[in-house]
Design a protein around this motif. Structure first.
Motif, PDB file in Angstrom:
ATOM      1  N   GLY A  64       0.816  -1.212   0.000  1.00 14.99           N
ATOM      2  CA  GLY A  64       0.000   0.000   0.000  1.00 14.99           C
ATOM      3  C   GLY A  64       0.844   1.253   0.000  1.00 14.99           C
ATOM      4  O   GLY A  64       2.066   1.209   0.206  1.00 14.99           O
ATOM      5  N   PHE A  65       0.188   2.381  -0.222  1.00 12.86           N
ATOM      6  CA  PHE A  65       0.862   3.671  -0.227  1.00 12.86           C
ATOM      7  C   PHE A  65       1.003   4.197   1.202  1.00 12.86           C
ATOM      8  O   PHE A  65       0.075   4.112   1.999  1.00 12.86           O
ATOM      9  CB  PHE A  65       0.091   4.682  -1.078  1.00 12.86           C
ATOM     10  CG  PHE A  65       0.139   4.391  -2.556  1.00 12.86           C
ATOM     11  CD1 PHE A  65       1.339   4.398  -3.241  1.00 12.86           C
ATOM     12  CD2 PHE A  65      -1.026   4.133  -3.259  1.00 12.86           C
ATOM     13  CE1 PHE A  65       1.380   4.141  -4.604  1.00 12.86           C
ATOM     14  CE2 PHE A  65      -1.000   3.877  -4.617  1.00 12.86           C
ATOM     15  CZ  PHE A  65       0.203   3.880  -5.290  1.00 12.86           C
ATOM     16  N   ASN A  66       2.161   4.778   1.484  1.00 14.18           N
ATOM     17  CA  ASN A  66       2.449   5.324   2.798  1.00 14.18           C
ATOM     18  C   ASN A  66       2.056   6.808   2.843  1.00 14.18           C
ATOM     19  O   ASN A  66       2.583   7.605   2.065  1.00 14.18           O
ATOM     20  CB  ASN A  66       3.944   5.161   3.103  1.00 14.18           C
ATOM     21  CG  ASN A  66       4.332   5.731   4.447  1.00 14.18           C
ATOM     22  OD1 ASN A  66       3.500   5.911   5.327  1.00 14.18           O
ATOM     23  ND2 ASN A  66       5.614   6.022   4.612  1.00 14.18           N
ATOM     24  N   PRO A  67       1.140   7.190   3.739  1.00 14.06           N
ATOM     25  CA  PRO A  67       0.744   8.609   3.785  1.00 14.06           C
ATOM     26  C   PRO A  67       1.850   9.514   4.295  1.00 14.06           C
ATOM     27  O   PRO A  67       1.857  10.710   3.973  1.00 14.06           O
ATOM     28  CB  PRO A  67      -0.464   8.608   4.738  1.00 14.06           C
ATOM     29  CG  PRO A  67      -0.269   7.393   5.586  1.00 14.06           C
ATOM     30  CD  PRO A  67       0.394   6.380   4.712  1.00 14.06           C
ATOM     31  N   GLY A  88       2.576  10.808  -0.297  1.00 10.06           N
ATOM     32  CA  GLY A  88       1.391  11.180   0.460  1.00 10.06           C
ATOM     33  C   GLY A  88       1.162  12.681   0.470  1.00 10.06           C
ATOM     34  O   GLY A  88       0.021  13.149   0.383  1.00 10.06           O
ATOM     35  N   ALA A  89       2.267  13.454   0.564  1.00 10.87           N
ATOM     36  CA  ALA A  89       2.143  14.911   0.532  1.00 10.87           C
ATOM     37  C   ALA A  89       1.630  15.390  -0.824  1.00 10.87           C
ATOM     38  O   ALA A  89       0.787  16.295  -0.901  1.00 10.87           O
ATOM     39  CB  ALA A  89       3.496  15.550   0.840  1.00 10.87           C
ATOM     40  N   ARG A  90       2.096  14.772  -1.883  1.00 10.31           N
ATOM     41  CA  ARG A  90       1.611  15.178  -3.212  1.00 10.31           C
ATOM     42  C   ARG A  90       0.139  14.806  -3.383  1.00 10.31           C
ATOM     43  O   ARG A  90      -0.616  15.544  -4.020  1.00 10.31           O
ATOM     44  CB  ARG A  90       2.449  14.506  -4.300  1.00 10.31           C
ATOM     45  CG  ARG A  90       1.938  14.835  -5.688  1.00 10.31           C
ATOM     46  CD  ARG A  90       2.836  14.385  -6.789  1.00 10.31           C
ATOM     47  NE  ARG A  90       2.251  14.695  -8.098  1.00 10.31           N
ATOM     48  CZ  ARG A  90       2.831  14.464  -9.255  1.00 10.31           C
ATOM     49  NH1 ARG A  90       4.036  13.915  -9.285  1.00 10.31           N
ATOM     50  NH2 ARG A  90       2.229  14.772 -10.385  1.00 10.31           N
ATOM     51  N   VAL A 129      -3.471   7.636  -9.247  1.00 11.37           N
ATOM     52  CA  VAL A 129      -2.723   7.296  -8.040  1.00 11.37           C
ATOM     53  C   VAL A 129      -2.869   8.356  -6.955  1.00 11.37           C
ATOM     54  O   VAL A 129      -2.906   8.039  -5.755  1.00 11.37           O
ATOM     55  CB  VAL A 129      -1.233   7.072  -8.403  1.00 11.37           C
ATOM     56  CG1 VAL A 129      -0.626   8.334  -8.992  1.00 11.37           C
ATOM     57  CG2 VAL A 129      -0.445   6.600  -7.191  1.00 11.37           C
ATOM     58  N   TRP A 130      -2.980   9.624  -7.334  1.00 11.25           N
ATOM     59  CA  TRP A 130      -3.063  10.690  -6.340  1.00 11.25           C
ATOM     60  C   TRP A 130      -4.463  10.855  -5.787  1.00 11.25           C
ATOM     61  O   TRP A 130      -4.691  11.703  -4.922  1.00 11.25           O
ATOM     62  CB  TRP A 130      -2.568  12.006  -6.943  1.00 11.25           C
ATOM     63  CG  TRP A 130      -1.260  11.867  -7.637  1.00 11.25           C
ATOM     64  CD1 TRP A 130      -0.991  12.171  -8.938  1.00 11.25           C
ATOM     65  CD2 TRP A 130      -0.044  11.361  -7.087  1.00 11.25           C
ATOM     66  NE1 TRP A 130       0.315  11.891  -9.225  1.00 11.25           N
ATOM     67  CE2 TRP A 130       0.925  11.392  -8.109  1.00 11.25           C
ATOM     68  CE3 TRP A 130       0.326  10.883  -5.820  1.00 11.25           C
ATOM     69  CZ2 TRP A 130       2.235  10.963  -7.923  1.00 11.25           C
ATOM     70  CZ3 TRP A 130       1.628  10.432  -5.629  1.00 11.25           C
ATOM     71  CH2 TRP A 130       2.564  10.486  -6.660  1.00 11.25           C
ATOM     72  N   ARG A 131      -5.396  10.049  -6.262  1.00 11.20           N
ATOM     73  CA  ARG A 131      -6.752  10.033  -5.697  1.00 11.20           C
ATOM     74  C   ARG A 131      -6.963   8.787  -4.837  1.00 11.20           C
ATOM     75  O   ARG A 131      -8.074   8.535  -4.379  1.00 11.20           O
ATOM     76  CB  ARG A 131      -7.791  10.071  -6.825  1.00 11.20           C
ATOM     77  CG  ARG A 131      -9.193  10.420  -6.360  1.00 11.20           C
ATOM     78  CD  ARG A 131      -9.261  11.813  -5.760  1.00 11.20           C
ATOM     79  NE  ARG A 131     -10.618  12.179  -5.375  1.00 11.20           N
ATOM     80  CZ  ARG A 131     -11.201  11.836  -4.226  1.00 11.20           C
ATOM     81  NH1 ARG A 131     -10.540  11.112  -3.358  1.00 11.20           N
ATOM     82  NH2 ARG A 131     -12.428  12.221  -3.953  1.00 11.20           N
TER      83      ARG A 131
END
Length: 263
Positions: A144-147, A152-154, A164-166
């Motif tokens: 998974g993606f790490n916030p 996560g900042a982007r 991906v950014w949603r």
């Protein structure tokens, strides 16, 4: 300004993508980009590390638009991809939701969640469904993606409607708590991919020094996390009373033997 960023961050974590199917289409296109290929290359190594030394008859990969197996098919008798959309993956494909898998309980040897929790409507239900279909001793691998990363900042600052950014960036510690609550023994909890979220290939090639520096100084700020858990099952207690386990007349001492003792 700070309040807007905070509200955006909370919405990203709680709501997630608006439509799972449209999100999968957007991710399928994004995985072909330079940054997407770099991500897939790293995650393929992570999945191989999580499945190292494991063999089995059935493996599931809950897909998020990649439409390619991240596992080595020779290690498993049947490797299946579960997706929201029809695709041409070089292995069997089943269309289903992650929160309602169409498989028998305790019938799967290993299950890979490739950013499934970042895209589905109910992440906890997806982990619970995985625990139900895995056999005792089965392996659950979650990527998974790490916030708490530059990615996560982007995602917080991005105005993209899909892609991906949603995605929903869930804290890995929270997912690990879900797994332990569902009787998984944690084997790995790692962070990887220390590169800035650049789109241009030439910029990615120049980020080697920054990546090494970030890995050394901020090891928890990797763009993706890897969680590996083994399903545990508590020992069963025989509820039948011991004194009824073997009746007297069936223990080898027949009624004729008892009668002879009193004649």
């Amino acid at each position: 300004m700070n309040n807007q960023i905070g509200q955006r961050f909370k919405h990203l974590l709680r709501a997630g993508p608006p439509h799972v199917a449209s999100q999968e289409v957007a991710l399928s296109n994004w995985y072909r980009s330079a940054l997407g290929q770099r991500l897939v290359e790293t995650e393929r190594e992570l999945v191989a590390r999580g499945l190292a030394g494991r063999f089995g008859s059935h493996l599931l990969q809950l897909d998020s638009g990649l439409h390619e197996p991240l596992f080595e098919q020779r290690l498993f008798g049947c490797g299946t991809i579960v997706s929201q959309l029809d695709n041409r993956a070089p292995c069997p494909v089943v269309r289903a939701d992650a929160e309602a898998l169409p498989f028998e309980p305790e019938s799967i040897d290993a299950l890979v969640m490739h950013h499934t929790l970042d895209q589905c409507d109910n992440p906890y239900q997806a982990v619970r469904e995985a625990a139900q279909v895995l056999r005792p001793g089965g392996l659950l691998v979650i990527v998974g993606f790490n916030p708490f990363s530059a990615w996560g900042a982007r995602a917080v600052l991005s105005r993209a409607q899909a892609g991906v950014w949603r995605s929903r960036f869930i804290r890995s510690g929270r997912v690990a708590d879900w797994m332990q609550l569902l009787d998984f023994e944690m084997e790995r909890q790692e962070k990887h991919l220390f590169i800035p979220p650049y789109r241009r290939p030439e910029w990615l090639g120049r980020s080697g020094f920054l990546s090494r520096l970030q890995r050394r100084l901020l090891p928890v700020s990797g763009a993706v996390y890897l969680l590996v858990g083994c399903k545990q099952v508590a020992g069963r207690i025989n509820g039948r009373p011991r004194w009824r386990a073997r009746p007297v007349l069936k223990s080898g001492l027949t009624s004729r033997t008892i009668r002879n003792q009193y004649e």
